[in-house]
Design a protein around this motif. Sequence first.
Motif, PDB file in Angstrom:
ATOM      1  N   ARG A 335       0.821  -1.219   0.000  1.00  0.00           N
ATOM      2  CA  ARG A 335       0.000   0.000   0.000  1.00  0.00           C
ATOM      3  C   ARG A 335       0.852   1.265   0.000  1.00  0.00           C
ATOM      4  N   ASP A 336       2.153   1.125   0.367  1.00  0.00           N
ATOM      5  CA  ASP A 336       3.045   2.285   0.461  1.00  0.00           C
ATOM      6  C   ASP A 336       4.024   2.375  -0.704  1.00  0.00           C
ATOM      7  N   TYR A 337       3.854   1.523  -1.722  1.00  0.00           N
ATOM      8  CA  TYR A 337       4.818   1.503  -2.823  1.00  0.00           C
ATOM      9  C   TYR A 337       4.910   2.852  -3.536  1.00  0.00           C
ATOM     10  N   SER A 338       3.771   3.476  -3.825  1.00  0.00           N
ATOM     11  CA  SER A 338       3.815   4.711  -4.600  1.00  0.00           C
ATOM     12  C   SER A 338       4.537   5.819  -3.834  1.00  0.00           C
ATOM     13  N   ARG A 339       4.300   5.898  -2.511  1.00  0.00           N
ATOM     14  CA  ARG A 339       4.991   6.934  -1.731  1.00  0.00           C
ATOM     15  C   ARG A 339       6.474   6.621  -1.604  1.00  0.00           C
TER      16      ARG A 339
END
Length: 408
Positions: A335-339
């Motif tokens: 869920r934190d890949y893009s950030r």
Amino acid sequence: MLRRIPDRNIWLIYGAIFLLGLAYGIAISLTAVFLDQRGFTKSDIGLLASCFALGIALLSLPMDALIRRFSAKTTLVLSLIGYAGAVGVFPFLPTFAAIAAVRFLDGACSVGIWVSCETILLARSDRVNKAFVTSLYAVSMALGYVLGPLCAPLILALSSMHTAFLLSCIISLASACLVLSRLDRDLPGAAHAHGAAAAASGAEPPASSASILWRIKTACFATFAYGYFQASVVLFLPLYLMASKGVTLEQTIRIPAFFAVGMLAFSNVAGRVGDRHGHLFLMRVLGAIGTLMVLGFVYLDRYDVMCVVVLVAGATLASISPLSLALQGVVTAPRDYSRANSLYNVFYAAGMLLGPPLSSVIYERAGGAAMIYHLAALWAAFVVFTIVFAGDDPAARRGERGGIEAAA
């Protein structure tokens, strides 16, 4: 390889990034020459390169919000179209200010492409294959980078520079059409899970930027060092070799090809080894070997030996980049890949921005050898950093747990 990467979406990203690399290669190989023929000074050309890096730096963090809002696929398509527009209008712009604005847009769209592609790849690759997947991603782009400059002279022989930039635009649009028509929607929760949706389902909320940065600090150091090194070497290594080693202009032009060949030949091998034995451990080994290769430019005088050193430097230092991206994918929740990818590219852009001006100051005040020494010191500092934070790699912690369990 098809058995190891069964998801066709990953192969679509490889195809799209190869086309983009081809477009990049054509445009980049002609940009400086085109600007010089237009009467721009060397300082003007350097400032325009800084505008490109500034676009990367300022738009890296907002890309996380865009991906969460619109999805990685949509962001990728829009970024590819934006890059196509930027490179298409570039040769027709009349003023420095207009060109600077387009170069800034070029950088902004480029980071949108990178973050989107990296987010999709990390989300769709399994835990034991991340470096293998990211290494093929790097190879796909590098192949385009190699073929683009080879195509550029043929395009000029048949037409003009304006046609070359327009062809680069068309290739980028073809990449956008490929993604738009064939790429599946993002995996749920992998790249664009909204905070409200996560809260409604009772899922754990996304981590803070500070905690993500702490988890991926070794990967960020790696990409900063590579951006700093890459931007500095492209500008100043040819000058140093011609001034201090007697290397001719024609010989220096061939040197980047050896770096690319080393990267293409070894990065996938490095990915396989990193997935099996630990990404950070291999990054440390490659960084140490690369440091010695960089130092070799000070002490070596034979051109053929220098070419071998460049090839090994490409095989080691360039292979660190996909390994660092894979490590980031392992230590970060989907869920934190893009950030995480946004933060990662901020450090890459920071390296590109800081490298040339600092290297130029050292070169002018202390000479080319000192400039080479400081690049080697940067990679040596990275190696020390990976030793201090060796526990950041889950592979190291697995080894510790395995030893404890065996003793029990």
